[in-house]
Design an enzyme around this catalytic site. Sequence first.
Site, short mmCIF file in Angstrom:
data_model
loop_
_atom_site.label_atom_id
_atom_site.label_comp_id
_atom_site.label_asym_id
_atom_site.label_seq_id
_atom_site.Cartn_x
_atom_site.Cartn_y
_atom_site.Cartn_z
N GLY A 49 -0.75 -2.02 -3.57
CA GLY A 49 -0.09 -3.23 -3.73
C GLY A 49 0.88 -3.41 -2.43
O GLY A 49 0.47 -3.21 -1.19
N GLU A 50 2.04 -3.51 -2.65
CA GLU A 50 3.23 -3.42 -1.82
C GLU A 50 4.21 -2.39 -2.16
O GLU A 50 4.81 -2.80 -3.21
CB GLU A 50 3.56 -5.13 -1.53
CG GLU A 50 4.66 -5.15 -0.82
CD GLU A 50 4.44 -4.49 0.69
OE1 GLU A 50 3.38 -4.92 1.33
OE2 GLU A 50 5.38 -3.96 1.21
N SER A 51 4.43 -1.64 -1.25
CA SER A 51 5.39 -0.61 -1.79
C SER A 51 6.65 -0.87 -1.73
O SER A 51 7.47 -0.42 -2.60
CB SER A 51 5.31 0.81 -0.67
OG SER A 51 5.44 0.43 0.65
N CYS A 81 -2.82 4.18 -1.45
CA CYS A 81 -2.35 3.03 -0.44
C CYS A 81 -1.03 2.87 -0.67
O CYS A 81 -0.06 3.92 -0.25
CB CYS A 81 -3.02 1.91 -0.49
SG CYS A 81 -2.85 0.92 1.13
N ARG A 110 3.58 3.69 7.43
CA ARG A 110 3.21 2.46 6.58
C ARG A 110 2.69 1.41 7.56
O ARG A 110 3.00 1.37 8.62
CB ARG A 110 4.78 1.97 6.08
CG ARG A 110 4.44 0.96 4.83
CD ARG A 110 5.93 0.56 4.39
NE ARG A 110 5.73 -0.74 3.80
CZ ARG A 110 6.11 -1.79 4.52
NH1 ARG A 110 6.99 -1.59 5.16
NH2 ARG A 110 6.03 -2.79 3.72
N HIS A 188 -8.88 2.51 -1.14
CA HIS A 188 -8.74 1.91 -2.35
C HIS A 188 -10.25 2.38 -2.96
O HIS A 188 -11.21 1.28 -3.01
CB HIS A 188 -8.85 0.31 -2.19
CG HIS A 188 -7.43 0.10 -1.83
ND1 HIS A 188 -6.44 -0.25 -2.57
CD2 HIS A 188 -6.98 0.04 -0.60
CE1 HIS A 188 -5.37 -0.45 -1.98
NE2 HIS A 188 -5.47 -0.86 -0.76
N GLU A 190 -10.92 2.22 -5.78
CA GLU A 190 -11.21 1.26 -7.37
C GLU A 190 -11.85 0.19 -6.82
O GLU A 190 -12.40 -0.62 -7.65
CB GLU A 190 -9.67 1.02 -7.96
CG GLU A 190 -8.88 -0.02 -7.20
CD GLU A 190 -8.25 0.41 -5.93
OE1 GLU A 190 -8.48 1.76 -5.62
OE2 GLU A 190 -7.41 -0.21 -5.37
N1 GLN Z 1 1.03 -2.19 3.25
C1 GLN Z 1 1.30 -2.01 1.79
C2 GLN Z 1 2.65 -1.14 1.63
O1 GLN Z 1 3.35 -1.00 2.67
C3 GLN Z 1 0.34 -1.10 1.24
C4 GLN Z 1 -1.09 -1.89 1.27
C5 GLN Z 1 -1.80 -1.55 0.20
O2 GLN Z 1 -1.43 -0.66 -0.81
N2 GLN Z 1 -3.29 -1.98 0.13
O3 GLN Z 1 3.08 -1.06 0.67
#
Ligand code: GLN
Length: 209
Positions: A49-51, A81, A110, A188, A190
């Site tokens: 997702g987005e950290s 990820c 990242r 990923h 999944e």
């Molecule tokens: N770029 C995202 C982040 O910094 C990670 C991307 C992903 O989980 N597919 O969290």
Amino acid sequence: MTSPTVGVLALQGNVREHLDALTACGARPVPVRRESELDAVDGLILPGGESTTMSKLLDVFELLEPLRARLGAGMPAYGSCAGMILLADRILDGRSDQHQLGGLDVVVRRNAFGRQVDSFETDLDFRGLDGGPVHAVFIRAPWVEKTGSDVEVLASVPHVTSMGEDPGAAAGRPVAVRQGPVLATSFHPELTGDRRVHGLFVDMVRTSA
Ligand code: GLN
């Protein structure tokens, strides 16, 4: 324990696919949004997702300290990820205010893949998994730049991808690592229907329980 209860941190990101993969591997999957749900799991997946967003939501949902406590007590965890970024002890190119849960003695960069292309795919030799290479999909993914002595590298980017491309600066970077009960992949699994990485994690949960 044949059917462990495995949580998926469900604050943001691709949760559904992990729940499905866990079911296919014989675990009992539960979305985790609150501390009482975290208390009930034998292991936890931190999805992609987005950290930075997940980090903020860990504050909002008051999960940061409970999660650190469970990880500190040895709960098995698998981060994909953004999940890998959260589990890493140190990150490069992060936001200064983003939290690290820690537990994985690595430095990750990242958006390492995303600096060149938004997504990247290749087959990987994955140590300890039978049945041939794992097809890996990377989406603005991190890579691992440094590993501590207790960290095992399970897969690295090949010097020529399975599509015959030169991966550039990604060549040779670790993208799957394990330290005791903590597993992390930049990619990923999944999303591809290959359940072997989830199978490995569910086995880790079974052995630790
Ligand atoms: N770029 C995202 C982040 O910094 C990670 C991307 C992903 O989980 N597919 O969290």
